[in-house]
Structure formats: C-alpha cells, structure tokens
Design an enzyme around this catalytic site. Structure first.
Site, PDB file in Angstrom:
ATOM      1  N   GLU A 439       0.811  -1.231   0.114  1.00 25.45           N
ATOM      2  CA  GLU A 439       0.012   0.083  -0.047  1.00 25.45           C
ATOM      3  C   GLU A 439       0.925   1.379  -0.081  1.00 25.45           C
ATOM      4  OE1 GLU A 439      -2.038   0.713   3.623  1.00 25.45           O
ATOM      5  OE2 GLU A 439      -2.998   2.411   2.970  1.00 25.45           O
ATOM      6  N   ASP A 512      -0.618  -0.821   5.883  1.00 24.09           N
ATOM      7  CA  ASP A 512      -0.401  -0.406   7.137  1.00 24.09           C
ATOM      8  C   ASP A 512      -1.111  -1.006   8.118  1.00 24.09           C
ATOM      9  OD1 ASP A 512       0.050   3.086   6.014  1.00 24.09           O
ATOM     10  OD2 ASP A 512       1.416   1.414   6.030  1.00 24.09           O
ATOM     11  N   ASP A 514      -3.150   0.489  10.045  1.00 23.05           N
ATOM     12  CA  ASP A 514      -4.087   1.543  10.670  1.00 23.05           C
ATOM     13  C   ASP A 514      -5.556   1.145   9.887  1.00 23.05           C
ATOM     14  OD1 ASP A 514      -2.856   4.085   8.436  1.00 23.05           O
ATOM     15  OD2 ASP A 514      -3.796   1.830   8.136  1.00 23.05           O
ATOM     16  N   ASP A 516      -6.951   2.514   7.539  1.00 21.14           N
ATOM     17  CA  ASP A 516      -6.798   2.328   5.785  1.00 21.14           C
ATOM     18  C   ASP A 516      -6.186   1.035   5.533  1.00 21.14           C
ATOM     19  OD1 ASP A 516      -6.082   6.018   5.648  1.00 21.14           O
ATOM     20  OD2 ASP A 516      -8.115   4.749   5.576  1.00 21.14           O
TER      21      ASP A 516
END
Ligand code: TTJ
Length: 647
Positions: A439, A512, A514, A516
């Site tokens: 990503e 990641d 997180d 996203d």
C-alpha cells in the site's frame, strides 16, 4: 429378550473379542486425529456432532421428534432424544448388551438391523465409541418404555455393567460426556455459535427434526435456541438470504425432490436468485457438507445450464445467432442447497469433502431437467426475472471479454506486458517467488530497497481500490487499481483462472496496521475471494505483519508486533527506553522493513485460509455488501475478537 442377570452373567468373562475391543479404543486415544481430524476446537466440537448424528438418524427413521443438546457447567455435553432408545439386548456375537457395543466397539454405529440407512455426519460416522474413548467419562441412559438402564465408561472402559436404575413408561436415549483434558488441551471449550450453526444446519437438512440447544454454563444467563424447520432446505435458502440481507429477484423458493427406483438414494434441491453477482451453492451428502462439491453439484450445474438454454431457445429469449448462456451466467445471483442421501456414499479428495457416486450425477441431472423446465413454464413471472438477470450477466461477460482483450492489447503495446509499477524478481521459479502488494508509493519504495530481488517482486498499490463485492467481471477488467495485480499474477480471473500460469508462489498483502491499511487488505481479500478464489483455496495468499512498535534502549532495539509483546519487552528491558509506534510502513526504512517484515528468516506472516466457503461468503456479503444493518450487527458481535484496533 435377555433379563438383566443374563447380562451381568455373560459380561463377567471377557473373551478374546472383548480384549480386541479395548485395544481398538486404545488406538483412538493414541492417534485421535485419525478419527476426529484434530484435538483442537474442531475435533472437540466434532464429538458433539458424532453423538447428535445418532439421534438425527433415529429422527429420520421416524421414531424421534425431539433432540436436546445441553452444554453443562464444566463443558460437559448432554444429548437426549425421545427415540426408541439404543437396544439393550445382548448382542450374540460379543455376549454384551448392544448399547455397550455401541460405546466400546469401533464403528459399531449405524442401524441395528431393520431398514433404512445411517446418514452419518462429521468424519462420516466414526461412531459413539470414539467419543467414549476420548472422554474422561461417558454415561449412557436408555429408557425402553419399562426400565431405565444406565452404564458409565471412563476413557472408553466400562466401569460398571449396564444396570437398571428405575422404571419408566417413556423411551429415549441420553448420553452425557466430558471431553478428556488429557486429549484436548484445557483451553478447549465449546463455542455456542459453532454448535448452534451446525445444529441449525442439521435441522434445515432434516425437515421437521426438532433440535434444542441450551448453554447452562452460566447459571445467571442460560441461553437456549430451538431449531425446527418444516420447510427443510427451502427454509435454509430463506435463512441464507435473510442472514445476508440479500434482496431476492423472485419471491418463491424453487424446490424439487426425488428418490431413485430402489429407494437407495434421494435428492432435494432448493434454489432462489438474489440481486447480487455471486453464486452460493451449498451441497450435502448424508448431511455432510461437501465443501468440494462432487457429482451431485455437477449434475445440478449441467442440468441447470441445459434447461435454461433450451427454455431460452424455445421461447425466443435467445435469438437464432445468440451465443448460449454460460454456466456462470445462469448461476449469477443464485443461492442453492443441494442435499442428497444415499446408502454407500463415496467421499473423495484430501478432505473427503467431495462426493464421488456417479449414479447421483444422473439422479440430480434428471430431477432438475424434468422439474425445472416444468417450473419455469408454470411460473412465467419467476422465469422472466431469472432470464433478465442471466441475459444481463451474459452481456456483462461479453463486455468483460472485450475489456480484457483491450486491456491486454494496451499492456502489450506498453512493452513487456507487465505493469509499469511492478519491480519484478529475477527468479521464475514459482516455488520460491513472492510478490508483495504494497500500500502506497513510499512503502513501495522502501520495499523495493529492502527486498531480495532474486525472489521478491514488489507491486505498489495506491489509493482505494474497487469494492468488487458489487461488481461484475466487466467492471473489474479495465479497473486501474486491479488490472496491475491481475497482469502481474498472470493467471487470469473468474472462470478463466489457471493457477499453472501463476507467476508467484506467494502473494503477500502488505499494508499499514491502521484503519486505511485494514480497508485496503479487506478490499484486496474481497477481490481474491470473489474473482480468484483458487488462490486462497490453494494457500497462496498471505498477509504481512509489520511491527507495531520499535523499542530502543541505548544501541539495542526490539520490535513488538502486538501490545502484549510490547509490554513483555518493556518489562524485560526495565529502566529507560524509547518507544516508537509505527503508524505506517512508510516510517520504516528499507533495512527495517526487510528485517521486520520481509526477511523469510524472521518475518511473521498470516496465511489466508478458508475453512468453509459458505461462512466466508457470509462474512464478505455482510461486510462488503450494501446493507448497513447486518454489518453493524456483525461488528457488534465480533468486536471482542479485534486486536490492535487503531482508531
Ligand atoms: C436402532 O434401531 C433399533 C431401535 O433403536 C435404534 C437406535 O439405535 N436408536 C437410537 C440411537 N436412538 N438414539 C440413539 C442414540 C442417541 C444418542 C444421543 C447417542 C447414541 C450413540 C445413540
């Protein structure tokens, strides 16, 4: 019938047969995995299925109307049915009561004489004796309308003879057992939802059977559910659509059933179309979920495609020079439950989840060919809705083919035909090659810098990609986020996928840690599940696990991949140290990314596995579909399992 003192007399002197019997159960305790698959949670729950299957057989024979499954304090299981009761008479060959044989002789399950055939569940009816062998203790109680008989076993061995403990006018069987902690690790406890899902499924597959599940482990909060569906497999289809909040395109559920001439096999089919682009075919043989399909599914698919094309030609839905509808076209949006019951079921494949009996293909093909054509002619509104959808699917498939060919010509014109952003590896040996789908360009840069270019390729992805849960093939082709992945992997998608052309042995999603990153991962997994499912089935898909923290003390540094690991390192280090919380892959330089997430010697990766396609289909439909309510429910129910939530 033998009186009780005959029973006690004859069971005193163990003959050679009895000694062989005891050795049999010893073998079960030595290699439990051979009999129940594993001694983990699946094997533990399997014990319950083995016992319940016996009661279901009694219900199928028409002698039992209620089965009660209770999870008691201490994770003890009690199964009760109101059938005829396991026979208590002396089994001539062994000289012990039939009920004792059932619990001490391997594979002694099944019918005790009489007609009908045992439809076994789980690992194909290894029988109650295996449950007994793997339980710390088992108690069986039989009511035969006169007496209440009782016997106790411990780790397979009878600790007393079958004996009368009372009088009764009722009939039935109760089996209570506690799985042996020496076999199942202490942490193994029963999961209510797992048992509920299985018992609900058995109630769907055996119309009218009434199964009650009660969880009494918390006396303050006793949970109980009843599963009984007169509609059988039709109710199953209705439940599937309701659970996923899928909108159906015709209100009726289409149902057919048939037996073969000598009544050694029967088939039932329930089917209904919804407005999604996915198909879900659930198939069963003798109540066993044939995850890998088999002859019953082949017969169904073949007949469906033929009937639909014949009907379309007959009523000029397809014009003279129109191409035939494909199997995928006629199954787009279809939910179907195919359930067959047969005497000598042959299961094939590694996990024995594929039905092999060729006669069943003919039985199902004939059933669908005759009954579906008649149904369509008698229900023109339903036929209209189904054909409209199939024609749309066919048009989209044609558009997809054109888009694919255009995309191929476009990449071919660009040169080697591989995506510009792909940093390929040198090796072409699929056994060792890996592709990291990363990503973001910055992480892509670090990954390119840190990788071992001999066998690691990097494909940076940018921004949010298409949620394919609501997309047909034509929208996938030409999508600028997905096409680079499709081209890089090189094995095609949808019904054209050919894993022999796959260019990398491992496909590793690196995003990641997180919100996203989770979204990108989920979108990518949705794409693989809906359009490249064999990649998951063959175990090619992985999720990289980047560290969450870097803990530095002087020159020393450590990486933590979870909060618990962070706390452990902190307590070990003691004194002064620095903690860095990684918000994204981009915060790591190439060396750190290599050391923590890409070096095969040290990295931690999760392999994406799919135990049950139907369960996975339910998760993707709920999480990625367009209905909010079921998603909210799912999240509320499963929030407790989330680790490292980053909000
Ligand atoms: C077989 O045919 C003769 C009369 O009894 C039939 C029979 O075995 N019925 C039966 C077995 N009902 N219930 C069972 C059974 C129930 C449990 C909970 C566990 C086991 C191993 C068998």
């Amino acid at each position: 019938m033998d009186t009780l003192n005959d029973i006690s007399q004859t069971t005193q002197n163990y003959g050679a047969d009895e000694i062989q019997v005891l050795e049999g159960l010893e073998a079960v305790r030595k290699r439990p995995g051979m009999y129940i698959g594993s001694t983990g949670p699946r094997g533990l729950h399997h014990l319950v299925y083995e016992i319940v299957d016996n009661s279901i057989d009694e219900a199928l024979a028409g002698y039992c109307s209620k089965i009660e499954v209770a999870i008691l304090k201490g994770d003890i299981i009690r199964v009760t049915d109101n059938g005829r009761g396991i026979p208590v008479g002396i089994q001539p060959k062994l000289g012990i009561p039939a009920v004792t044989v059932v619990f001490t002789v391997l594979h002694a399950g099944g019918k005790f004489g009489g007609g009908g055939y045992k439809v076994s569940g789980g690992l194909h009816g290894v029988g109650a004796s295996v449950v007994n062998a793997l339980s710390e203790w088992t108690e069986v109680q039989v009511c035969d309308g006169h007496h209440i008989y009782h016997q106790r076993f411990e780790r397979g061995n009878a600790v007393n003879d079958l004996h009368i403990i009372g009088e009764t006018s009722s009939t039935g069987t109760t089996v209570t057992f506690k799985a042996d902690p020496l076999i199942f690790t202490e942490t193994e406890v029963y999961d209510y939802e797992t048992l509920a899902t299985r018992l609900r499924e058995q109630a769907f597959l055996n119309a009218g059977v009434n199964i009650q599940l009660t969880d009494e482990r918390d006396s303050e909060n006793i949970i109980s559910e009843n599963f009984c569906y007169e509609g059988g497999v039709s109710s199953f289809v209705e439940y599937i659509h309701k659970k996923r909040s899928l909108d159906v395109i015709h209100p009726d559920i289409i149902y057919f059933s048939a037996k073969n001439e000598d009544d050694t096999a029967s088939a039932e089919i329930a089917m209904q179309y919804n407005d999604s682009y996915n198909e879900l075919l659930l198939s069963f043989a003798n109540n066993i979920h044939t995850n890998d399909g088999g002859t019953h599914v082949e017969g169904f698919k073949r007949a469906l495609t033929k009937v639909m094309n014949d009907y379309a030609r007959k009523f000029n839905i397809l014009k003279e020079n129109d191409k035939n509808l494909s199997g995928e076209d006629v199954r787009e949006g279809l939910t179907a439950v195919i359930s067959v019951k047969l005497k000598e079921a042959q299961f094939e494949g590694q996990t024995k989840a594929k039905l092999g009996n060729t006669a069943i293909r003919t039985l199902v093909d004939k059933l669908v060919s005759e009954k579906l054509e008649q149904y369509l002619e008698e229900n023109p509104a339903t036929a209209k809705a189904i054909f409209e959808k199939a024609l749309m699917a066919a048009k989209a498939r044609d558009a997809a083919r054109k888009a694919r060919d255009l995309a191929r010509r476009k990449t071919a014109m660009e040169g080697a035909g591989l995506p510009g952003k792909l940093a390929d590896c040198q090796s072409r040996n699929v056994e060792e090659t890996e592709i990291y789908i990363v990503e973001g360009d910055s992480a892509g840069g670090s990954a390119k810098g840190g990788r071992d270019r001999r066998f690691q390729a990097i494909l940076p992805l940018w921004g949010k990609m298409l949620n394919v849960e609501k997309a047909r093939l034509d929208r996938v082709y030409g999508n600028d986020k997905l096409m680079p992945v499709i081209t890089a992997l090189g094995c095609g998608i949808g019904d054209e996928i050919d894993l022999s052309k796959l260019r990398y042995g491992k496909i590793i999603i690196m995003a990641d840690a997180d919100v996203d990153g989770s979204h990108i991962r989920t979108l990518m997994l949705t794409f693989f599940f809906r359009f490249m499912r064999p990649l998951i089935e063959e175990g090619h898909v992985y999720i990289a696990q980047p560290p969450l923290y870097r803990i530095t003390k002087g020159k020393e540094h450590h990486y933590a991949y979870s909060d618990t690991e962070r706390d452990k390192i902190m307590s070990e280090l003691g004194g002064k140290y620095e903690i860095q919380r990684y918000k994204g892959l981009g915060e790591m330089d190439s060396d750190q990314l290599w050391e923590t997430t890409m070096d095969p010697a040290t990295r931690i990766m999760l392999r994406v596995e799919m135990e049950d396609a139907a369960a996975a289909d339910e998760v993707f439909t709920i999480l990625m579909g367009d209905k909010v309510e079921p998603r909210r429910e799912f999240i509320e129910k499963n929030a407790r399992y989330v680790q490292n939530l980053d909000v």
